[in-house]
Motif scaffolding. Structure first.
Motif, PDB file in Angstrom:
ATOM      1  N   GLU A   1      11.391  10.196   6.183  1.00  0.00           N
ATOM      2  CA  GLU A   1      11.927  11.246   5.307  1.00  0.00           C
ATOM      3  C   GLU A   1      12.968  10.691   4.319  1.00  0.00           C
ATOM      4  O   GLU A   1      13.873   9.968   4.728  1.00  0.00           O
ATOM      5  CB  GLU A   1      12.589  12.298   6.227  1.00  0.00           C
ATOM      6  CG  GLU A   1      12.854  13.651   5.629  1.00  0.00           C
ATOM      7  CD  GLU A   1      11.568  14.361   5.213  1.00  0.00           C
ATOM      8  OE1 GLU A   1      10.570  14.267   5.942  1.00  0.00           O
ATOM      9  OE2 GLU A   1      11.591  14.986   4.126  1.00  0.00           O
ATOM     10  N   GLY A   2      12.807  10.996   3.075  1.00  0.00           N
ATOM     11  CA  GLY A   2      13.830  10.635   2.079  1.00  0.00           C
ATOM     12  C   GLY A   2      13.646   9.254   1.470  1.00  0.00           C
ATOM     13  O   GLY A   2      14.350   8.890   0.532  1.00  0.00           O
ATOM     14  N   LEU A   3      12.717   8.449   2.001  1.00  0.00           N
ATOM     15  CA  LEU A   3      12.529   7.094   1.460  1.00  0.00           C
ATOM     16  C   LEU A   3      11.264   7.072   0.603  1.00  0.00           C
ATOM     17  O   LEU A   3      10.208   7.549   1.025  1.00  0.00           O
ATOM     18  CB  LEU A   3      12.388   6.108   2.626  1.00  0.00           C
ATOM     19  CG  LEU A   3      12.455   4.624   2.272  1.00  0.00           C
ATOM     20  CD1 LEU A   3      13.827   4.244   1.736  1.00  0.00           C
ATOM     21  CD2 LEU A   3      12.148   3.777   3.517  1.00  0.00           C
ATOM     22  N   ARG A   4      11.384   6.518  -0.617  1.00  0.00           N
ATOM     23  CA  ARG A   4      10.195   6.423  -1.479  1.00  0.00           C
ATOM     24  C   ARG A   4       9.718   4.969  -1.516  1.00  0.00           C
ATOM     25  O   ARG A   4      10.516   4.049  -1.315  1.00  0.00           O
ATOM     26  CB  ARG A   4      10.549   6.886  -2.901  1.00  0.00           C
ATOM     27  CG  ARG A   4      10.907   8.374  -2.997  1.00  0.00           C
ATOM     28  CD  ARG A   4      11.482   8.703  -4.345  1.00  0.00           C
ATOM     29  NE  ARG A   4      12.526   7.735  -4.696  1.00  0.00           N
ATOM     30  CZ  ARG A   4      13.011   7.544  -5.917  1.00  0.00           C
ATOM     31  NH1 ARG A   4      12.545   8.247  -6.922  1.00  0.00           N
ATOM     32  NH2 ARG A   4      13.967   6.647  -6.147  1.00  0.00           N
ATOM     33  N   GLY A   5       8.441   4.788  -1.828  1.00  0.00           N
ATOM     34  CA  GLY A   5       7.860   3.439  -1.877  1.00  0.00           C
ATOM     35  C   GLY A   5       8.671   2.507  -2.758  1.00  0.00           C
ATOM     36  O   GLY A   5       8.952   1.358  -2.406  1.00  0.00           O
ATOM     37  N   GLU A   6       9.098   3.040  -3.926  1.00  0.00           N
ATOM     38  CA  GLU A   6       9.815   2.171  -4.867  1.00  0.00           C
ATOM     39  C   GLU A   6      11.209   1.805  -4.370  1.00  0.00           C
ATOM     40  O   GLU A   6      11.858   0.914  -4.918  1.00  0.00           O
ATOM     41  CB  GLU A   6       9.859   2.779  -6.282  1.00  0.00           C
ATOM     42  CG  GLU A   6      10.439   4.176  -6.388  1.00  0.00           C
ATOM     43  CD  GLU A   6       9.364   5.271  -6.273  1.00  0.00           C
ATOM     44  OE1 GLU A   6       8.434   5.097  -5.467  1.00  0.00           O
ATOM     45  OE2 GLU A   6       9.492   6.292  -6.967  1.00  0.00           O
ATOM     46  N   ASP A   7      11.664   2.496  -3.297  1.00  0.00           N
ATOM     47  CA  ASP A   7      12.988   2.155  -2.743  1.00  0.00           C
ATOM     48  C   ASP A   7      12.914   0.987  -1.760  1.00  0.00           C
ATOM     49  O   ASP A   7      13.945   0.451  -1.337  1.00  0.00           O
ATOM     50  CB  ASP A   7      13.587   3.353  -1.970  1.00  0.00           C
ATOM     51  CG  ASP A   7      13.820   4.548  -2.872  1.00  0.00           C
ATOM     52  OD1 ASP A   7      14.018   4.321  -4.084  1.00  0.00           O
ATOM     53  OD2 ASP A   7      13.783   5.688  -2.371  1.00  0.00           O
ATOM     54  N   LEU A   8      11.702   0.625  -1.351  1.00  0.00           N
ATOM     55  CA  LEU A   8      11.602  -0.434  -0.320  1.00  0.00           C
ATOM     56  C   LEU A   8      12.175  -1.745  -0.860  1.00  0.00           C
ATOM     57  O   LEU A   8      11.857  -2.164  -1.980  1.00  0.00           O
ATOM     58  CB  LEU A   8      10.139  -0.635   0.084  1.00  0.00           C
ATOM     59  CG  LEU A   8       9.532   0.442   0.981  1.00  0.00           C
ATOM     60  CD1 LEU A   8       8.035   0.237   1.139  1.00  0.00           C
ATOM     61  CD2 LEU A   8      10.212   0.446   2.349  1.00  0.00           C
ATOM     62  N   ASP A   9      12.992  -2.373  -0.034  1.00  0.00           N
ATOM     63  CA  ASP A   9      13.627  -3.627  -0.436  1.00  0.00           C
ATOM     64  C   ASP A   9      12.601  -4.761  -0.285  1.00  0.00           C
ATOM     65  O   ASP A   9      12.108  -5.000   0.806  1.00  0.00           O
ATOM     66  CB  ASP A   9      14.836  -3.858   0.490  1.00  0.00           C
ATOM     67  CG  ASP A   9      15.589  -5.125   0.135  1.00  0.00           C
ATOM     68  OD1 ASP A   9      15.096  -5.876  -0.741  1.00  0.00           O
ATOM     69  OD2 ASP A   9      16.659  -5.360   0.723  1.00  0.00           O
ATOM     70  N   MET A  10      12.300  -5.446  -1.393  1.00  0.00           N
ATOM     71  CA  MET A  10      11.240  -6.460  -1.352  1.00  0.00           C
ATOM     72  C   MET A  10      11.810  -7.877  -1.164  1.00  0.00           C
ATOM     73  O   MET A  10      11.092  -8.859  -1.308  1.00  0.00           O
ATOM     74  CB  MET A  10      10.418  -6.414  -2.642  1.00  0.00           C
ATOM     75  CG  MET A  10       9.773  -5.075  -2.904  1.00  0.00           C
ATOM     76  SD  MET A  10       8.576  -4.629  -1.627  1.00  0.00           S
ATOM     77  CE  MET A  10       7.117  -5.464  -2.228  1.00  0.00           C
ATOM     78  N   THR A  11      13.093  -7.982  -0.844  1.00  0.00           N
ATOM     79  CA  THR A  11      13.699  -9.307  -0.690  1.00  0.00           C
ATOM     80  C   THR A  11      13.025 -10.092   0.432  1.00  0.00           C
ATOM     81  O   THR A  11      12.728  -9.548   1.501  1.00  0.00           O
ATOM     82  CB  THR A  11      15.211  -9.168  -0.343  1.00  0.00           C
ATOM     83  OG1 THR A  11      15.747  -8.195  -1.196  1.00  0.00           O
ATOM     84  CG2 THR A  11      15.943 -10.477  -0.507  1.00  0.00           C
ATOM     85  N   GLU A  12      12.831 -11.385   0.164  1.00  0.00           N
ATOM     86  CA  GLU A  12      12.181 -12.236   1.162  1.00  0.00           C
ATOM     87  C   GLU A  12      13.216 -12.972   2.003  1.00  0.00           C
ATOM     88  O   GLU A  12      14.288 -13.303   1.519  1.00  0.00           O
ATOM     89  CB  GLU A  12      11.314 -13.308   0.485  1.00  0.00           C
ATOM     90  CG  GLU A  12      10.204 -12.778  -0.388  1.00  0.00           C
ATOM     91  CD  GLU A  12      10.591 -12.737  -1.859  1.00  0.00           C
ATOM     92  OE1 GLU A  12      11.791 -12.882  -2.181  1.00  0.00           O
ATOM     93  OE2 GLU A  12       9.682 -12.543  -2.694  1.00  0.00           O
TER      94      GLU A  12
ATOM     95  N   LEU B   1       0.832  -1.204   0.000  1.00  0.00           N
ATOM     96  CA  LEU B   1       0.000   0.000   0.000  1.00  0.00           C
ATOM     97  C   LEU B   1       0.871   1.261   0.000  1.00  0.00           C
ATOM     98  O   LEU B   1       0.532   2.255  -0.639  1.00  0.00           O
ATOM     99  CB  LEU B   1      -0.941  -0.012   1.207  1.00  0.00           C
ATOM    100  CG  LEU B   1      -2.035  -1.092   1.142  1.00  0.00           C
ATOM    101  CD1 LEU B   1      -2.804  -1.183   2.460  1.00  0.00           C
ATOM    102  CD2 LEU B   1      -3.012  -0.824  -0.001  1.00  0.00           C
ATOM    103  N   LEU B   2       1.996   1.205   0.704  1.00  0.00           N
ATOM    104  CA  LEU B   2       2.893   2.361   0.706  1.00  0.00           C
ATOM    105  C   LEU B   2       3.555   2.546  -0.663  1.00  0.00           C
ATOM    106  O   LEU B   2       3.895   3.644  -1.064  1.00  0.00           O
ATOM    107  CB  LEU B   2       3.960   2.204   1.798  1.00  0.00           C
ATOM    108  CG  LEU B   2       3.421   2.515   3.200  1.00  0.00           C
ATOM    109  CD1 LEU B   2       4.240   1.828   4.279  1.00  0.00           C
ATOM    110  CD2 LEU B   2       3.401   4.027   3.445  1.00  0.00           C
ATOM    111  N   ARG B   3       3.715   1.445  -1.383  1.00  0.00           N
ATOM    112  CA  ARG B   3       4.290   1.545  -2.736  1.00  0.00           C
ATOM    113  C   ARG B   3       3.226   1.964  -3.757  1.00  0.00           C
ATOM    114  O   ARG B   3       3.550   2.357  -4.864  1.00  0.00           O
ATOM    115  CB  ARG B   3       4.854   0.174  -3.159  1.00  0.00           C
ATOM    116  CG  ARG B   3       6.228  -0.119  -2.557  1.00  0.00           C
ATOM    117  CD  ARG B   3       6.509  -1.606  -2.528  1.00  0.00           C
ATOM    118  NE  ARG B   3       6.250  -2.285  -3.785  1.00  0.00           N
ATOM    119  CZ  ARG B   3       7.155  -2.527  -4.722  1.00  0.00           C
ATOM    120  NH1 ARG B   3       8.393  -2.128  -4.541  1.00  0.00           N
ATOM    121  NH2 ARG B   3       6.845  -3.166  -5.823  1.00  0.00           N
ATOM    122  N   HIS B   4       1.958   1.800  -3.377  1.00  0.00           N
ATOM    123  CA  HIS B   4       0.869   2.112  -4.313  1.00  0.00           C
ATOM    124  C   HIS B   4      -0.140   3.037  -3.639  1.00  0.00           C
ATOM    125  O   HIS B   4      -1.211   2.588  -3.202  1.00  0.00           O
ATOM    126  CB  HIS B   4       0.190   0.816  -4.782  1.00  0.00           C
ATOM    127  CG  HIS B   4       1.128  -0.108  -5.487  1.00  0.00           C
ATOM    128  ND1 HIS B   4       1.875  -1.058  -4.830  1.00  0.00           N
ATOM    129  CD2 HIS B   4       1.460  -0.194  -6.796  1.00  0.00           C
ATOM    130  CE1 HIS B   4       2.644  -1.697  -5.718  1.00  0.00           C
ATOM    131  NE2 HIS B   4       2.403  -1.197  -6.911  1.00  0.00           N
TER     132      HIS B   4
END
Ligand code: HEM
Length: 500
Positions: free
Chosen positions: A469-480, A320-323
């Motif tokens: 601050e400074g972090l965008r949704g697309e920067d989130l590391d999706m590694t499992e 949801l944070l990415r979208h």
């Protein structure tokens, strides 16, 4: 004379081995194993497996087919990646594939695998699973637990309000929330030393997934077992677990004896532990149980109930944070439905259509159990390939959930895709199997979904969310992470602002 004896003995050994080889060649000549990548001596295909395994299984299956055999050290495993084959094996041929593979870690940490998840298909498994469903996981009991869900969720909301505007570790808070809901429901209260229990849950799901050296090289581990670091680590974990679970059982037993009351649940009735102790004392069970069996099943419930639900809530928040468009739509639906109805929230939440789509889409992209572990009970021939009794079977539901033959833009997070589909969790659609299928399908669906739906609805209703601050949704590391259940490797840090 000695020479003659030696020659005769060697000849006898030679003929014996030759005959054995001939018999095994003849009997195997009609038996074709599933195709698979070329195997190296000793390690087999281990050099081709990287973490997380479900991703590389998909890559290998794309080359070798949806029924593929891998040699993992000394053991072999069949990887299943198509819905048709999954249906055949989990439903049409059920219970031929209803065993679980043996796991050295489960033998130690789960009291000789005497829990529900790892026990072999049979009377013991049936008896213990039935007790869990009858006493804890059925729809009526799950409804009764709504006050526990409400109470623990409002604790979570309070703690988020306290840190409003500051960066918080949401992953940790959600894990602790799901753990408290499960413990209170199963044993009438949170356990002492909850922190150790949570650590044990996280560590054990990583170690029981069957990819430990002891599982891949069983003969080696029998020789080196006593020396192995993993074994010592598991035994230490078991000792820690014993302290926690013995205390739970002792507390319940004391209440039975001292107060004459075997009713430890928050609702004045028996909880799961009371029921286990009562049926143990009555001695009427078909297969008698001891304290170790009770502890094994309890740890199953704590772990299965906590990790799966919390990881789904966590992944949903990440997506949801990415979208932001999806987040806004879910929040709008909720805030509209709950306006002026805050006391009726439990009744409204199950009718929130868009929230349900978000949860389904989260479980499609991030199934908490991405590989369903099974073992073949008796030899079976599937599509002309022989799967011997005892073979490990890994159903890669993660790959099926992202197969472009069944899903448009499979890698994209689009809850709307479920809008016009009748796909349900128990609907018999084998390209969507987050809870597995057949006789060993997850018995905790109602319990898990109730926890997820209520907690997620409250998070979205009560707060507006942003990343630090400074972090965008697309920067989130999706590694499992790697393990039986899969969580995101990184914790989710967020800033929550209360919504008025
Ligand atoms: C989001 C929530 C959950 C998901 C996605 C999930 C998923 C699964 C899956 C895929 C399996 C293996 C099924 C198979 O072999 O076909 C399973 C088994 C199991 N789950 Fe769940 N689960 C969830 C929640 C729960 C909860 C809340 C509990 C209990 C409190 C639970 C207890 C179990 C047990 C005991 C088994 C073993 C069943 C058996 O072997 O007979 N699960 N789960």
């Amino acid at each position: 004379m000695l020479e003659l004896i030696t020659t005769l003995t060697l000849s006898a050994i030679f003929f014996f081995l030759f005959n054995k080889w001939k018999i095994s060649r003849n009997s195997n000549s009609t038996k074709k194993p599933p195709p698979g990548p070329r195997k190296l001596p000793i390690i087999g295909n281990l050099h081709q497996i990287s973490n997380p395994p479900f991703r590389c299984f998909r890559a290998l299956s794309n080359q070798h087919g949806p029924l593929m055999q891998l040699k993992l050290g000394e053991t072999t495993a069949v990887v299943v990646s198509s819905p048709d084959l999954a249906k055949r094996m989990l439903k049409d041929l059920d219970p031929s594939f209803a065993d679980r593979p043996q796991s050295a870690a489960a033998d130690i940490i789960l009291y000789r695998s005497s829990d529900v998840v790892f026990s072999q298909y049979g009377d013991y498994w049936r008896q213990m699973r039935k007790l869990c469903v009858d006493e804890l996981l059925n729809a009526k009991t799950v409804r009764l637990f709504r006050s526990i869900r409400r109470d623990e969720t409002s604790r979570l909301m309070d703690s988020l309000r306290e840190s409003s505007g500051r960066v918080v570790n949401l992953t940790e808070k959600i894990f602790s929330h799901s753990s408290s809901v499960t413990c209170r429901a199963a044993c009438g209260g949170v356990v002492e030393d909850g922190e150790t229990l949570m650590k044990l849950m996280a560590d054990s799901t990583r170690m029981v997934s069957g990819f430990e050296v002891a599982d891949l090289f069983p003969s080696l581990s029998r020789i080196l077992g006593a020396l192995s670091w993993t074994r010592r680590r598991l035994e230490a974990m078991r000792r820690e677990l014993d302290v926690i679970l013995d205390d739970v059982i002792e507390r319940h037993r004391r209440n039975r004896v001292e107060n004459g009351s075997g009713k430890n649940s928050e609702f004045g009735s028996e909880d799961l532990v009371d029921v286990f102790l009562r049926v143990q004392e009555e001695g009427q069970l078909r297969i008698p149980i001891d304290n170790d069996n009770i502890k094994a099943v309890l740890f199953d419930i704590f772990t299965a109930g906590t990790e799966t639900s919390s990881s789904t809530i966590d992944w949903a928040m990440v997506e949801l944070l990415r979208h932001p468009r999806v987040m806004a739509k879910a929040q709008a639906e909720l805030r509209q439905a709950l306006k002026g109805n805050s006391t009726q929230q439990d009744d409204i939440v199950p009718n929130l259509k868009y929230l349900k789509l978000v949860i389904k889409e989260t479980m499609r992209l991030h199934p908490p159990a991405p590989i369903v572990l099974r073992a073949c009970k008796e030899e079976q021939v599937i599509n002309g390939y022989t799967i011997p009794a005892g073979e490990k079977v890994l159903v890669n539901i993660w790959a099926m959930h992202r197969n472009p033959r069944y899903w448009d833009d499979p890698e994209m997070f689009k809850p709307e895709r479920f809008e016009n589909q009748s796909l349900d969790f128990v609907g018999g659609d084998y390209h969507f199997l987050p809870f597995g299928a057949g006789k060993r399908m997850c018995p905790g669906i109602t319990f898990g979904l109730a926890t997820i739906e209520f907690a997620l609805s409250q998070l979205l209703y009560n707060f507006d969310w942003k990343l630090p601050e400074g972090l965008r949704g697309e920067d989130l590391d999706m590694t499992e992470n790697v393990g039986l259940t899969v969580v995101r490797k990184q914790n989710l840090f967020v800033v929550a602002t209360p919504y008025n």
